[in-house]
Enzyme design. Structure first.
Site, PDB file in Angstrom:
ATOM      1  N   GLY A  22       0.932  -1.524  -0.007  1.00  0.00           N
ATOM      2  CA  GLY A  22      -0.395  -0.588  -0.038  1.00  0.00           C
ATOM      3  C   GLY A  22       0.956   1.645   0.394  1.00  0.00           C
ATOM      4  N   ILE A  49      -3.653 -11.944   6.852  1.00  0.00           N
ATOM      5  CA  ILE A  49      -3.293 -11.939   9.003  1.00  0.00           C
ATOM      6  C   ILE A  49      -4.762 -11.645   9.142  1.00  0.00           C
ATOM      7  CG2 ILE A  49      -2.359  -8.914   7.908  1.00  0.00           C
ATOM      8  CD1 ILE A  49      -4.727  -7.849   8.397  1.00  0.00           C
ATOM      9  N   ALA A  72      -5.053  -3.831   5.290  1.00  0.00           N
ATOM     10  CA  ALA A  72      -6.652  -2.609   5.359  1.00  0.00           C
ATOM     11  C   ALA A  72      -7.649  -3.019   4.401  1.00  0.00           C
ATOM     12  CB  ALA A  72      -6.748  -1.115   6.713  1.00  0.00           C
ATOM     13  N   THR A 113      -7.765   5.189  12.209  1.00  0.00           N
ATOM     14  CA  THR A 113      -8.272   5.956  10.935  1.00  0.00           C
ATOM     15  C   THR A 113      -9.085   7.165  11.480  1.00  0.00           C
ATOM     16  OG1 THR A 113     -10.202   6.288   9.058  1.00  0.00           O
ATOM     17  CG2 THR A 113     -10.185   4.349  10.601  1.00  0.00           C
ATOM     18  N   ASP A 114      -8.836   8.083  10.806  1.00  0.00           N
ATOM     19  CA  ASP A 114     -10.437   9.062  11.315  1.00  0.00           C
ATOM     20  C   ASP A 114     -11.393   9.116  11.391  1.00  0.00           C
ATOM     21  OD1 ASP A 114      -9.755   9.134   8.295  1.00  0.00           O
ATOM     22  OD2 ASP A 114      -9.937  11.396   8.997  1.00  0.00           O
ATOM     23  N   TYR A 137     -16.493   1.306   7.468  1.00  0.00           N
ATOM     24  CA  TYR A 137     -15.083   0.566   7.390  1.00  0.00           C
ATOM     25  C   TYR A 137     -15.211   1.273   8.961  1.00  0.00           C
ATOM     26  CZ  TYR A 137     -10.653   2.743   7.067  1.00  0.00           C
ATOM     27  OH  TYR A 137      -9.491   3.063   6.952  1.00  0.00           O
ATOM     28  N   LYS A 141     -13.117  -0.408  11.634  1.00  0.00           N
ATOM     29  CA  LYS A 141     -11.561  -0.434  11.845  1.00  0.00           C
ATOM     30  C   LYS A 141     -11.133   0.188  14.277  1.00  0.00           C
ATOM     31  CE  LYS A 141      -7.903   0.736  10.432  1.00  0.00           C
ATOM     32  NZ  LYS A 141      -7.145   0.395   9.803  1.00  0.00           N
ATOM     33  N   TRP A 162      -6.578  10.924   5.713  1.00  0.00           N
ATOM     34  CA  TRP A 162      -6.463  11.806   4.008  1.00  0.00           C
ATOM     35  C   TRP A 162      -5.254  11.264   3.415  1.00  0.00           C
ATOM     36  CZ3 TRP A 162      -9.229  16.332   3.279  1.00  0.00           C
ATOM     37  CH2 TRP A 162     -10.594  16.788   4.259  1.00  0.00           C
TER      38      TRP A 162
END
Length: 322
Positions: A22, A49, A72, A113-114, A137, A141, A162
């Site tokens: 990634g 994983i 992810a 993540t935010d 999503y 997370k 982002w």
């Protein structure tokens, strides 16, 4: 990616990296690591994983100094359909990895993540603020974070937002590609967060990993990293087009639109600006402005104009686009 497994003799200390293909994983593999450290980034086909037996085997066959999980499932729209891979990759997998690392006494770093936040805040989210994800999503997370906390006391969960880079698919590359075939772009202007350079994020992960390895008293827990300064998607798109124009690449106008004008199956937080103060306090990391990080990405993607010798990161236009 380096072949083989680390020696148990202590001569080589291996960093096990999941998600090495990634944006962030690619940047981590390209970093220069101190002598004696080797990054091992097995492909998904080599190590899933979500495969507990395969994870256990990797820990039996090699002694790891640290594990970094960047793997992810990130297709936010598809996650709303109940795709089983979402919970397997974002929730179950991190828990299995963290537990295996704990059994081997290995520190574990997990990228999050935010989108664990709902966007109702009016000031940047701190790492200890309550989470309330709006979409599948984000929920997957958040659940993965909880499993990591439960499984391995020596963990660092690093939330980000982002992410952009010269690698793989991301917003900046999409904007540049669309500008090649459209006469204008329409980009939402009512979602605010912080842009993140994958290269800067990788460097931060490296600093954290080395601290965890060398210092048994290293701080652990949940932190945030993103480049400095809030922005909207529209602001980032405008800055991208300005940067393209300076490099004699095609640039088109960018019109602001509302999120409501683009129906989506997944809700996004309207405000997900992350506070990085605790990371700066505990690890001495001070993120640079997102405008500077964006210019570096554009330098990698576009040729620089022959007569352009200006310091782009100081361009006054870039700080006032929102």
């Amino acid at each position: 990616m380096k072949p083989g497994f680390p020696s148990t003799s202590g001569e080589t200390r291996g960093i096990l990296l999941l998600g090495g293909s990634g944006q962030v994983g690619t940047a981590l593999c390209r970093l220069k690591w101190p002598a004696g450290f080797t990054v091992h980034a097995p492909s998904h086909n080599s190590l899933s994983i979500t495969d507990e037996d395969a994870i256990d085997r990797v820990f039996r066959e090699g002694k790891w100094a640290c594990v970094i999980n960047c793997a992810a499932y990130t297709e936010v729209e598809a996650a709303e359909s109940g795709e089983p891979a979402v919970s397997r990759v974002n929730t179950t997998g991190p828990g299995l990895l963290a537990a295996a690392a704990a059994r081997g006494g290995t520190p574990f770093i997990h990228l999050s993540t935010d989108y664990v936040f709902d966007g109702t805040a009016t000031e940047p989210y701190r790492s200890f603020d309550p989470v309330h994800p709006l979409n599948a999503y984000g929920a997957s997370k958040a659940a993965g974070e909880n499993l990591v906390r439960q499984a391995n006391p020596r963990h660092v969960i690093l939330r980000t937002s982002w992410v952009v880079s010269p690698f793989r698919k991301n917003f900046v590359k999409t904007v540049l590609n669309l500008a090649q075939r459209l006469d204008h772009l329409e980009v939402v202007d009512d979602q605010t967060s912080r842009l993140t350079s994958a290269t800067d994020l990788a460097a931060t992960l490296q600093i954290i990993a080395l601290r965890l390895i060398e210092d048994p008293q290293c701080p652990v827990g949940t932190y945030h990293f993103a480049n400095e300064g809030p922005a909207t998607w529209h602001a980032v798109a405008v800055a991208t087009m300005q940067g393209a124009a300076r490099r004699n690449a095609r640039s088109v106008p960018v019109e602001p639109i509302s999120t409501r004008s683009r129906p989506s199956s997944a809700l996004r937080p309207p405000y997900s600006v992350l506070c990085t103060a605790s990371l700066s306090r505990d690890f001495g990391i001070a993120p640079r402005p997102w405008q500077s990080a964006l210019e570096e990405v554009l330098d990698s993607l576009l040729p620089k104009a022959p007569n352009d010798t200006s310091p782009h990161s100081n361009d006054p236009r870039l700080g006032s686009l929102t």
